[in-house]
Design an enzyme around this catalytic site. Structure first.
Site, PDB file in Angstrom:
ATOM      1  N   ARG A  54       0.905  -1.320  -0.161  1.00  0.00           N
ATOM      2  CA  ARG A  54       0.041  -0.126  -0.160  1.00  0.00           C
ATOM      3  C   ARG A  54       0.738   1.361  -0.138  1.00  0.00           C
ATOM      4  O   ARG A  54       0.696   2.122  -0.656  1.00  0.00           O
ATOM      5  CB  ARG A  54      -0.840  -0.062   1.241  1.00  0.00           C
ATOM      6  N   HIS A 133       4.384   5.432  11.359  1.00  0.00           N
ATOM      7  CA  HIS A 133       4.064   5.608  10.016  1.00  0.00           C
ATOM      8  C   HIS A 133       3.169   6.683   9.911  1.00  0.00           C
ATOM      9  O   HIS A 133       1.732   6.426   9.785  1.00  0.00           O
ATOM     10  CB  HIS A 133       3.374   4.172   9.834  1.00  0.00           C
TER      11      HIS A 133
HETATM   12  N1   CP Z   1      -0.355   0.080   5.512  1.00  0.00           N
HETATM   13  C1   CP Z   1       0.855  -0.416   5.126  1.00  0.00           C
HETATM   14  O1   CP Z   1       1.817   0.332   5.652  1.00  0.00           O
HETATM   15  O2   CP Z   1       0.545  -1.372   4.134  1.00  0.00           O
HETATM   16  P1   CP Z   1       2.087  -1.759   3.501  1.00  0.00           P
HETATM   17  O3   CP Z   1       3.080  -2.512   4.282  1.00  0.00           O
HETATM   18  O4   CP Z   1       1.477  -2.937   2.439  1.00  0.00           O
HETATM   19  O5   CP Z   1       2.766  -0.755   2.891  1.00  0.00           O
END
Ligand code: CP
Length: 304
Positions: A54, A133
């Site tokens: 994502r 994040h």
């Molecule tokens: N939500 C998220 O960070 O997904 P990914 O690890 O796929 O980037």
């Protein structure tokens, strides 16, 4: 104006309003097929030391939609000169001479801050180990506001691996900026929210309760489920003993308020059963789509 996006504590409510309004504008422009290519003279790098679906691809989709060009290192630990022993700092110093912005996912907490310290261009933290994040939290909060109309006064359950989960760390800080928020921090005992975040919530008089089950589920406006992060455990045995305890099933969901929502940053393993996906409260794939609009808004604000 913010130059680097490293942690959510620094976001003001004014900034959040601005970015959410712009995200709605971005969604309208994508839906109408009328996106202004305001970043057509910009070059953006995605430098990922850890796997991602994502974050990397929605940033690249966002950059593409706005007309920017992209340099991508999707597996930097193996396929960049990092594998020869080059430091993060030297990598960033080099790359920041090539591009206008670097989106970095790093496997250790503090990586994005180290990068920002030496970079000539904007650094966006795409997740740093078990740190933060921040852009995930922006899209989480955007989804909550979009689905429920407001954030003040909500009861939000953060569930799962609160110890290692960078998304819940960033989101707890961000929710703490709103009025009359109540947080339910629900995890197995060994995966509870780190002390520094608990202390932050206490310092800012944010109402919260730590729990190990779903006994208050009828009070939640938002159930934010997360994966138990196998890759962050010191031993497989510890992981096996921690998983499978807080599973969202159809029976659990039917005890929630009718107008509550279920979110998950994804990827999921088994912590939300597939049978829940057609419930009207399940919003996690809309949440993932919102990532493109929020990241378009962020790139536009930082670079245009
Ligand atoms: N939500 C998220 O960070 O997904 P990914 O690890 O796929 O980037």
């Amino acid at each position: 104006m913010i130059r680097h996006i490293i942690k959510t504590q620094v976001f003001t409510r004014e900034f959040l309003n601005e970015i959410f309004n712009l995200s709605r504008e971005m969604r309208r422009s994508v839906t109408n097929g009328q996106v202004d290519k305001v970043l057509s003279d910009k070059l953006i790098a995605t430098l990922f030391y850890e796997e991602s679906t994502r974050t990397r691809l929605s940033f690249e989709a966002a950059a593409n939609r706005l007309g920017a060009s992209i340099l991508s290192s999707a597996n930097a630990r193996q396929f960049s000169s990092v594998s020869k022993g080059e430091t993060l700092e030297d990598t960033i110093l080099t790359l920041s001479g090539y591009v206008d912005c670097i989106i970095l996912r790093y496997h250790k907490e503090g990586g994005a801050a180290r990068a920002a310290h030496v970079s000539k261009v904007s650094i966006i933290n795409g997740g740093d180990g078990k740190g933060q994040h921040p852009t995930q939290s922006l899209l989480d909060l955007f989804t909550i506001e979009d689905e429920l109309g407001q954030i003040d006064g909500l009861s939000v359950a953060l569930v799962g691996d609160l110890q290692h989960g960078r998304t819940v760390h960033s989101l707890a800080y961000l929710l703490g900026k709103f009025d009359k928020i109540k947080l339910y921090l629900i995890s197995p005992k060994n995966l509870s929210m780190p002390n520094h975040i608990i202390q932050y919530l206490e310092r800012h008089n944010i109402q919260f309760v730590e729990m190990e089950d779903f006994s208050n589920i009828s009070e939640f406006d938002v159930l934010y489920q997360t994966r138990i992060q196998k890759e962050r455990f010191d031993s497989l045995e510890l992981y096996e003993n921690s998983k499978g305890k807080l599973i969202v099933t159809r029976d659990i969901v039917n005890k929630m308020k009718n107008d509550s929502i279920i979110l998950h940053p994804l990827p999921r393993i088994d912590e939300i059963r597939y049978g829940v996906d057609d419930n009207h409260r399940a919003k996690y794939f809309i949440q993932a789509e919102n990532g493109v609009y929020v990241r378009m808004a962020l790139l536009k604000m930082l670079l245009s």
